[in-house]
Motif scaffolding. Structure first.
Motif, PDB file in Angstrom:
ATOM      1  N   GLU A 244     -11.403  -8.951  -3.980  1.00 27.56           N
ATOM      2  CA  GLU A 244     -11.847  -8.554  -2.646  1.00 27.56           C
ATOM      3  C   GLU A 244     -10.695  -8.625  -1.642  1.00 27.56           C
ATOM      4  O   GLU A 244     -10.543  -7.729  -0.804  1.00 27.56           O
ATOM      5  CB  GLU A 244     -13.012  -9.434  -2.194  1.00 27.56           C
ATOM      6  CG  GLU A 244     -14.309  -9.144  -2.907  1.00 27.56           C
ATOM      7  CD  GLU A 244     -15.488  -9.820  -2.248  1.00 27.56           C
ATOM      8  OE1 GLU A 244     -15.278 -10.596  -1.281  1.00 27.56           O
ATOM      9  OE2 GLU A 244     -16.638  -9.579  -2.682  1.00 27.56           O
TER      10      GLU A 244
ATOM     11  N   THR B 198     -15.765   2.867  -6.558  1.00 28.10           N
ATOM     12  CA  THR B 198     -14.911   3.381  -7.622  1.00 28.10           C
ATOM     13  C   THR B 198     -15.243   2.674  -8.936  1.00 28.10           C
ATOM     14  O   THR B 198     -15.672   1.514  -8.935  1.00 28.10           O
ATOM     15  CB  THR B 198     -13.419   3.173  -7.304  1.00 28.10           C
ATOM     16  OG1 THR B 198     -13.199   1.797  -6.949  1.00 28.10           O
ATOM     17  CG2 THR B 198     -12.978   4.050  -6.146  1.00 28.10           C
TER      18      THR B 198
ATOM     19  N   ARG C  48     -18.802  -2.223  -3.697  1.00 30.23           N
ATOM     20  CA  ARG C  48     -18.017  -2.430  -2.480  1.00 30.23           C
ATOM     21  C   ARG C  48     -17.088  -1.262  -2.172  1.00 30.23           C
ATOM     22  O   ARG C  48     -16.925  -0.875  -1.000  1.00 30.23           O
ATOM     23  CB  ARG C  48     -17.213  -3.721  -2.644  1.00 30.23           C
ATOM     24  CG  ARG C  48     -16.564  -4.265  -1.384  1.00 30.23           C
ATOM     25  CD  ARG C  48     -15.860  -5.581  -1.698  1.00 30.23           C
ATOM     26  NE  ARG C  48     -15.283  -6.189  -0.538  1.00 30.23           N
ATOM     27  CZ  ARG C  48     -15.877  -7.104   0.234  1.00 30.23           C
ATOM     28  NH1 ARG C  48     -17.110  -7.491  -0.043  1.00 30.23           N
ATOM     29  NH2 ARG C  48     -15.262  -7.620   1.281  1.00 30.23           N
ATOM     30  N   TYR C  49     -16.477  -0.682  -3.217  1.00 31.28           N
ATOM     31  CA  TYR C  49     -15.455   0.348  -2.981  1.00 31.28           C
ATOM     32  C   TYR C  49     -15.830   1.720  -3.528  1.00 31.28           C
ATOM     33  O   TYR C  49     -15.103   2.685  -3.293  1.00 31.28           O
ATOM     34  CB  TYR C  49     -14.122  -0.101  -3.598  1.00 31.28           C
ATOM     35  CG  TYR C  49     -13.682  -1.452  -3.083  1.00 31.28           C
ATOM     36  CD1 TYR C  49     -13.274  -1.623  -1.756  1.00 31.28           C
ATOM     37  CD2 TYR C  49     -13.700  -2.567  -3.917  1.00 31.28           C
ATOM     38  CE1 TYR C  49     -12.906  -2.868  -1.278  1.00 31.28           C
ATOM     39  CE2 TYR C  49     -13.318  -3.814  -3.453  1.00 31.28           C
ATOM     40  CZ  TYR C  49     -12.929  -3.968  -2.141  1.00 31.28           C
ATOM     41  OH  TYR C  49     -12.565  -5.205  -1.665  1.00 31.28           O
TER      42      TYR C  49
ATOM     43  N   ALA D  24       0.827  -1.209   0.000  1.00 29.81           N
ATOM     44  CA  ALA D  24       0.000   0.000   0.000  1.00 29.81           C
ATOM     45  C   ALA D  24       0.860   1.258   0.000  1.00 29.81           C
ATOM     46  O   ALA D  24       0.548   2.239  -0.697  1.00 29.81           O
ATOM     47  CB  ALA D  24      -0.930  -0.009   1.219  1.00 29.81           C
TER      48      ALA D  24
ATOM     49  N   GLU E 292      -7.446  -1.129   1.288  1.00 26.77           N
ATOM     50  CA  GLU E 292      -8.322  -0.193   1.982  1.00 26.77           C
ATOM     51  C   GLU E 292      -7.985  -0.124   3.467  1.00 26.77           C
ATOM     52  O   GLU E 292      -7.949   0.973   4.061  1.00 26.77           O
ATOM     53  CB  GLU E 292      -9.777  -0.608   1.780  1.00 26.77           C
ATOM     54  CG  GLU E 292     -10.785   0.412   2.257  1.00 26.77           C
ATOM     55  CD  GLU E 292     -12.197   0.008   1.877  1.00 26.77           C
ATOM     56  OE1 GLU E 292     -12.895   0.814   1.245  1.00 26.77           O
ATOM     57  OE2 GLU E 292     -12.608  -1.123   2.229  1.00 26.77           O
ATOM     58  N   SER E 293      -7.724  -1.271   4.077  1.00 31.67           N
ATOM     59  CA  SER E 293      -7.422  -1.284   5.512  1.00 31.67           C
ATOM     60  C   SER E 293      -6.044  -0.711   5.822  1.00 31.67           C
ATOM     61  O   SER E 293      -5.746  -0.412   6.987  1.00 31.67           O
ATOM     62  CB  SER E 293      -7.531  -2.707   6.059  1.00 31.67           C
ATOM     63  OG  SER E 293      -6.551  -3.548   5.476  1.00 31.67           O
TER      64      SER E 293
ATOM     65  N   ASN F 126       0.940   4.031  -2.881  1.00 35.43           N
ATOM     66  CA  ASN F 126       0.618   5.424  -2.582  1.00 35.43           C
ATOM     67  C   ASN F 126       1.726   6.374  -3.023  1.00 35.43           C
ATOM     68  O   ASN F 126       1.452   7.527  -3.384  1.00 35.43           O
ATOM     69  CB  ASN F 126       0.339   5.595  -1.100  1.00 35.43           C
ATOM     70  CG  ASN F 126      -0.983   4.978  -0.682  1.00 35.43           C
ATOM     71  OD1 ASN F 126      -1.731   4.465  -1.514  1.00 35.43           O
ATOM     72  ND2 ASN F 126      -1.273   5.011   0.609  1.00 35.43           N
TER      73      ASN F 126
ATOM     74  N   LYS G  27      -4.566   3.975  -1.921  1.00 35.66           N
ATOM     75  CA  LYS G  27      -5.326   4.937  -2.725  1.00 35.66           C
ATOM     76  C   LYS G  27      -5.451   4.449  -4.166  1.00 35.66           C
ATOM     77  O   LYS G  27      -4.507   3.910  -4.735  1.00 35.66           O
ATOM     78  CB  LYS G  27      -4.608   6.299  -2.729  1.00 35.66           C
ATOM     79  CG  LYS G  27      -4.329   6.888  -1.364  1.00 35.66           C
ATOM     80  CD  LYS G  27      -3.502   8.156  -1.515  1.00 35.66           C
ATOM     81  CE  LYS G  27      -3.033   8.718  -0.185  1.00 35.66           C
ATOM     82  NZ  LYS G  27      -2.188   9.928  -0.365  1.00 35.66           N
ATOM     83  N   TRP G  28      -6.614   4.664  -4.743  1.00 35.73           N
ATOM     84  CA  TRP G  28      -6.824   4.400  -6.162  1.00 35.73           C
ATOM     85  C   TRP G  28      -8.076   5.128  -6.607  1.00 35.73           C
ATOM     86  O   TRP G  28      -8.911   5.526  -5.789  1.00 35.73           O
ATOM     87  CB  TRP G  28      -6.952   2.892  -6.423  1.00 35.73           C
ATOM     88  CG  TRP G  28      -8.184   2.238  -5.895  1.00 35.73           C
ATOM     89  CD1 TRP G  28      -9.398   2.102  -6.543  1.00 35.73           C
ATOM     90  CD2 TRP G  28      -8.375   1.635  -4.607  1.00 35.73           C
ATOM     91  NE1 TRP G  28     -10.305   1.443  -5.748  1.00 35.73           N
ATOM     92  CE2 TRP G  28      -9.706   1.139  -4.554  1.00 35.73           C
ATOM     93  CE3 TRP G  28      -7.549   1.450  -3.490  1.00 35.73           C
ATOM     94  CZ2 TRP G  28     -10.228   0.497  -3.426  1.00 35.73           C
ATOM     95  CZ3 TRP G  28      -8.069   0.803  -2.377  1.00 35.73           C
ATOM     96  CH2 TRP G  28      -9.385   0.337  -2.348  1.00 35.73           C
TER      97      TRP G  28
ATOM     98  N   PHE H  98      -8.121  -5.591  -2.507  1.00 39.40           N
ATOM     99  CA  PHE H  98      -8.618  -4.232  -2.265  1.00 39.40           C
ATOM    100  C   PHE H  98      -9.096  -4.041  -0.832  1.00 39.40           C
ATOM    101  O   PHE H  98      -8.997  -2.927  -0.294  1.00 39.40           O
ATOM    102  CB  PHE H  98      -9.687  -3.867  -3.299  1.00 39.40           C
ATOM    103  CG  PHE H  98      -9.097  -3.561  -4.648  1.00 39.40           C
ATOM    104  CD1 PHE H  98      -8.493  -2.334  -4.889  1.00 39.40           C
ATOM    105  CD2 PHE H  98      -9.093  -4.514  -5.648  1.00 39.40           C
ATOM    106  CE1 PHE H  98      -7.919  -2.052  -6.119  1.00 39.40           C
ATOM    107  CE2 PHE H  98      -8.519  -4.242  -6.893  1.00 39.40           C
ATOM    108  CZ  PHE H  98      -7.923  -3.003  -7.130  1.00 39.40           C
ATOM    109  N   ASP H  99      -9.570  -5.093  -0.188  1.00 43.40           N
ATOM    110  CA  ASP H  99      -9.829  -4.991   1.252  1.00 43.40           C
ATOM    111  C   ASP H  99      -8.530  -4.702   1.993  1.00 43.40           C
ATOM    112  O   ASP H  99      -8.487  -3.873   2.916  1.00 43.40           O
ATOM    113  CB  ASP H  99     -10.449  -6.287   1.785  1.00 43.40           C
ATOM    114  CG  ASP H  99     -11.942  -6.393   1.517  1.00 43.40           C
ATOM    115  OD1 ASP H  99     -12.526  -5.427   0.976  1.00 43.40           O
ATOM    116  OD2 ASP H  99     -12.524  -7.447   1.850  1.00 43.40           O
TER     117      ASP H  99
END
Length: 346
Positions: free
Chosen positions: A226, A273, A270-271, A193, A233-234, A197, A238-239, A229-230
């Protein structure tokens, strides 16, 4: 004598327009074709193009007329071009100067551009995410800086030449992260991540309006998407867009397409985006099946609610005669586009 000259001149002028028994041959200027470069992205990754041209490969339209490849793709209904970037490739192809040449050409045609950072000296894909040789011994903090600096350098070069990409991929098919082992998602999601970023922030510094894409392989595999991207996200990842690849066969394209459309809808819900197909392709020698697949894919992607699927891009359709052992292009052995690409004009 003067009258005879006038009559002779009149006869010569008349002869330009009238044959013995023919109709007048006045030429009507042909209007310039109009190209729609807006809305849903329909395009291709043509990163091999300059290398192919250097090797003497030529391209032809359906009538056998030699045509520059990007012009040809635009005439076939495409409005977008995707280009990969390698850091320091041994042969120079796909380095930032080579990318500039291709991006400039696409830009001159009014085509929209996606830049695909591999963060490697060669291919980055699900089986390998090798660091560039110059980055091999960097500390993690320095590796983040290298990602940011490389991203900034390439995009600044484009900006200085009047080229503004619409989308920028931070990594290529990063279903298990990138820049292994530091950024291997299954071993350290937080570090992946952070590297992501670093690229994301660099993109936004140069082009604030560019959409940053995280691109994964096998768009039909919802559980992988999932999980990744989970995890991002946690960890504050960023996307702006979730990108997918899909390479089905003649036997499974319907089921894989259905699975990917379901996955797309899940990602959007879910996200929050949008999604897009950054890579797809099928064997060139079954063009009718490839056309059926592409036509169906384009229709289903366009039908996703609220225009949340941004587009579909074919991977290296111009490859033919087994260029680099690749057989999933959409040109025939004579260098003409197959019927498969008719789907992009619909």
């Amino acid at each position: 004598m003067r009258r005879n000259k006038i009559v002779l001149l009149a006869a010569l002028v008349l002869a330009l327009f009238v044959g013995c028994d023919d109709e007048p041959q006045l030429q009507t200027p042909q209007p310039e074709p109009e190209y729609d470069m807006t809305g849903f992205a329909k395009g291709a990754d043509v990163s091999w193009l300059t290398e192919m041209e250097s090797d003497g490969v030529l391209f032809y339209d359906a009538n056998g007329k030699q045509t520059e490849c990007m012009h040809l793709l635009r005439d076939l209904g495409m409005n977008s071009i995707r280009l990969r970037v390698w850091v320091n490739p041994t042969d120079g192809w796909c380095n930032m100067q080579d990318v500039l040449v291709k991006a400039w050409r696409a830009n001159q045609l009014g085509m929209r551009i996606m830049i695909d950072f591999h963060y490697s000296d060669s291919w980055a894909d699900p089986g390998k995410q090798n660091k560039p040789s110059a980055w091999a011994d960097l500390s993690f903090d320095d590796l983040k800086t290298a990602v940011a600096d490389h991203t900034t350098e390439v995009l600044t070069l484009l900006k200085q030449n009047g080229i503004t990409p619409e989308w920028v991929q931070v990594g290529n098919e990063t279903g298990n992260g990138m820049l292994w082992d530091d950024g291997k998602a299954s071993e350290n999601m937080a570090q992946y991540a952070a590297l992501n970023n670093a690229g994301y922030d660099a993109v936004k510094t140069v082009f604030p309006d560019a959409l940053v894409v995280i691109h994964l392989q096998e768009g039909n595999k919802n559980s992988m998407y999932e999980w990744l991207f989970d995890g991002l996200e946690s960890n504050g990842g960023k996307w702006d867009v979730i990108g997918m690849s899909l390479y089905p066969s003649a036997d499974d394209w319907e089921s894989l397409t259905s699975d990917m459309i379901s996955n797309m809808n899940d990602m959007i819900s879910r996200y929050g985006t949008p999604v897009m197909v950054c890579e797809t392709g099928m064997p060139w020698d079954d063009a009718e099946t490839s056309y059926a697949f592409l036509s169906n894919l384009l229709v289903q992607c366009k039908a996703i609610a609220d225009d949340q699927c941004l587009g579909v891009l074919y991977w290296e359709p111009q490859a033919y005669n087994g260029w680099n052992d690749y057989t999933l292009g959409a040109f025939d052995e004579s260098g003409k586009p197959t019927v498969a690409l008719d789907a992009f004009a619909e």
